[in-house]
Design a protein around this motif. Sequence first.
Motif, mmCIF file in Angstrom:
data_model
loop_
_atom_site.group_PDB
_atom_site.id
_atom_site.type_symbol
_atom_site.label_atom_id
_atom_site.label_comp_id
_atom_site.label_asym_id
_atom_site.label_seq_id
_atom_site.Cartn_x
_atom_site.Cartn_y
_atom_site.Cartn_z
ATOM 1 N N ASN A 71 0.864 -1.171 0.000
ATOM 2 C CA ASN A 71 0.000 0.000 0.000
ATOM 3 C C ASN A 71 0.907 1.230 0.000
ATOM 4 N N ARG A 72 0.470 2.304 0.631
ATOM 5 C CA ARG A 72 1.273 3.537 0.718
ATOM 6 C C ARG A 72 1.524 3.920 2.175
ATOM 7 N N LEU A 73 1.704 2.928 3.020
ATOM 8 C CA LEU A 73 1.895 3.198 4.447
ATOM 9 C C LEU A 73 3.278 3.779 4.705
ATOM 10 N N GLU A 74 3.286 4.992 5.260
ATOM 11 C CA GLU A 74 4.542 5.641 5.599
ATOM 12 C C GLU A 74 4.990 5.260 7.014
ATOM 13 N N ALA A 75 4.103 4.601 7.758
ATOM 14 C CA ALA A 75 4.381 4.076 9.102
ATOM 15 C C ALA A 75 3.258 3.093 9.420
ATOM 16 N N PHE A 76 3.443 2.329 10.494
ATOM 17 C CA PHE A 76 2.355 1.461 10.936
ATOM 18 C C PHE A 76 1.537 2.240 11.959
ATOM 19 N N PRO A 77 0.206 2.292 11.821
ATOM 20 C CA PRO A 77 -0.610 3.095 12.737
ATOM 21 C C PRO A 77 -0.417 2.690 14.201
ATOM 22 N N GLU A 78 -0.017 3.635 15.026
ATOM 23 C CA GLU A 78 0.219 3.391 16.456
ATOM 24 C C GLU A 78 -0.986 2.756 17.129
ATOM 25 N N VAL A 79 -2.182 3.190 16.769
ATOM 26 C CA VAL A 79 -3.397 2.688 17.406
ATOM 27 C C VAL A 79 -3.544 1.178 17.189
ATOM 28 N N LEU A 80 -3.045 0.658 16.080
ATOM 29 C CA LEU A 80 -3.144 -0.780 15.821
ATOM 30 C C LEU A 80 -2.148 -1.589 16.660
ATOM 31 N N LEU A 81 -1.089 -0.952 17.134
ATOM 32 C CA LEU A 81 -0.136 -1.644 18.003
ATOM 33 C C LEU A 81 -0.766 -1.999 19.353
ATOM 34 N N GLN A 82 -1.838 -1.327 19.704
ATOM 35 C CA GLN A 82 -2.528 -1.567 20.972
ATOM 36 C C GLN A 82 -3.755 -2.465 20.837
ATOM 37 N N HIS A 83 -4.044 -2.933 19.623
ATOM 38 C CA HIS A 83 -5.253 -3.732 19.389
ATOM 39 C C HIS A 83 -5.200 -5.029 20.189
ATOM 40 N N LYS A 84 -6.284 -5.371 20.856
ATOM 41 C CA LYS A 84 -6.317 -6.524 21.772
ATOM 42 C C LYS A 84 -6.330 -7.892 21.075
ATOM 43 N N CYS A 85 -6.843 -7.984 19.870
ATOM 44 C CA CYS A 85 -6.963 -9.283 19.190
ATOM 45 C C CYS A 85 -6.006 -9.471 18.025
ATOM 46 N N LEU A 86 -5.461 -8.398 17.510
ATOM 47 C CA LEU A 86 -4.643 -8.469 16.301
ATOM 48 C C LEU A 86 -3.383 -9.305 16.550
ATOM 49 N N ALA A 87 -3.270 -10.432 15.819
ATOM 50 C CA ALA A 87 -2.160 -11.362 16.019
ATOM 51 C C ALA A 87 -1.302 -11.538 14.774
ATOM 52 N N TRP A 88 -1.795 -11.195 13.586
ATOM 53 C CA TRP A 88 -1.055 -11.411 12.338
ATOM 54 C C TRP A 88 -1.192 -10.167 11.481
ATOM 55 N N VAL A 89 -0.048 -9.625 11.062
ATOM 56 C CA VAL A 89 -0.043 -8.442 10.213
ATOM 57 C C VAL A 89 0.967 -8.654 9.089
ATOM 58 N N ALA A 90 0.583 -8.354 7.866
ATOM 59 C CA ALA A 90 1.493 -8.391 6.721
ATOM 60 C C ALA A 90 1.587 -6.976 6.164
ATOM 61 N N VAL A 91 2.789 -6.396 6.208
ATOM 62 C CA VAL A 91 2.975 -5.000 5.798
ATOM 63 C C VAL A 91 4.071 -4.793 4.760
ATOM 64 N N ALA A 92 4.677 -5.851 4.255
ATOM 65 C CA ALA A 92 5.793 -5.704 3.313
ATOM 66 C C ALA A 92 5.390 -4.895 2.094
ATOM 67 N N GLY A 93 6.368 -4.264 1.473
ATOM 68 C CA GLY A 93 6.110 -3.533 0.233
ATOM 69 C C GLY A 93 5.495 -2.170 0.423
ATOM 70 N N ASN A 94 5.521 -1.651 1.647
ATOM 71 C CA ASN A 94 5.071 -0.292 1.923
ATOM 72 C C ASN A 94 6.300 0.601 2.053
ATOM 73 N N PRO A 95 6.155 1.927 1.871
ATOM 74 C CA PRO A 95 7.337 2.794 1.972
ATOM 75 C C PRO A 95 8.142 2.612 3.257
ATOM 76 N N PHE A 96 7.485 2.466 4.409
ATOM 77 C CA PHE A 96 8.259 2.355 5.653
ATOM 78 C C PHE A 96 8.995 1.025 5.753
ATOM 79 N N THR A 97 8.449 -0.050 5.203
ATOM 80 C CA THR A 97 9.161 -1.330 5.254
ATOM 81 C C THR A 97 10.247 -1.380 4.191
ATOM 82 N N ASP A 98 10.004 -0.798 3.035
ATOM 83 C CA ASP A 98 11.023 -0.773 1.982
ATOM 84 C C ASP A 98 12.260 -0.004 2.434
#
Length: 189
Positions: A71-98
């Motif tokens: 996508n065009r993510l320049e960072a990972f949203p801080e609010v999602l780092l606090q999510h209680k159920c989120l266990a799997w995230v795929a973020v490769a290929g975004n500006p911040f990961t590249d």
Amino acid sequence: KDNKLTRLDGNLLPQCLEWLIAAGNEIRELPNIGRLKHIRKLMLSHNQLNCEQLAAVADISALEMLRVASNRLEAFPEVLLQHKCLAWVAVAGNPFTDEALTRNLACPELQGDADFKELSLGERLGSGAGATVYRATWHEDEVAVKIWDADTFSDGTARTEWAANRVVAVPGHPALVAVKGTFEQPKRG
């Protein structure tokens, strides 16, 4: 998937949804997405989302898996780092990961590519969204070899997966499968 959508409005979808796959579109907006509280698996890879737009999915209380690669993510949203159920995230290929991969690939401690000709491929062990894994022998060691079947898939691209595996090989970590080598050729797909 692949419908040229530019907007995904939660008000236009049934609240009972548990899986929502909208990968490979041109989505830039997610209005009212937090209304879909029962979604456990949300696949939005290969769209046009930025950090601010993606932050709205934090309101999906049941969310366990989020795929937002390429996508065009320049960072990972801080609010999602606090999510209680989120266990799997795929973020490769975004500006911040590249940017992070480029920095880490420049590390002088990284080994060069393995020579694919030194591998003796054996039986197919399994396959997933973008690759097939084989039993193999390399330098008299039994290893597993992952060969990408396509250039793009739900968790990003074959190139970003190759780079991530190369970076994680040094120094490695006891909780991760050891990466003994990487190779860019041969390619399938």
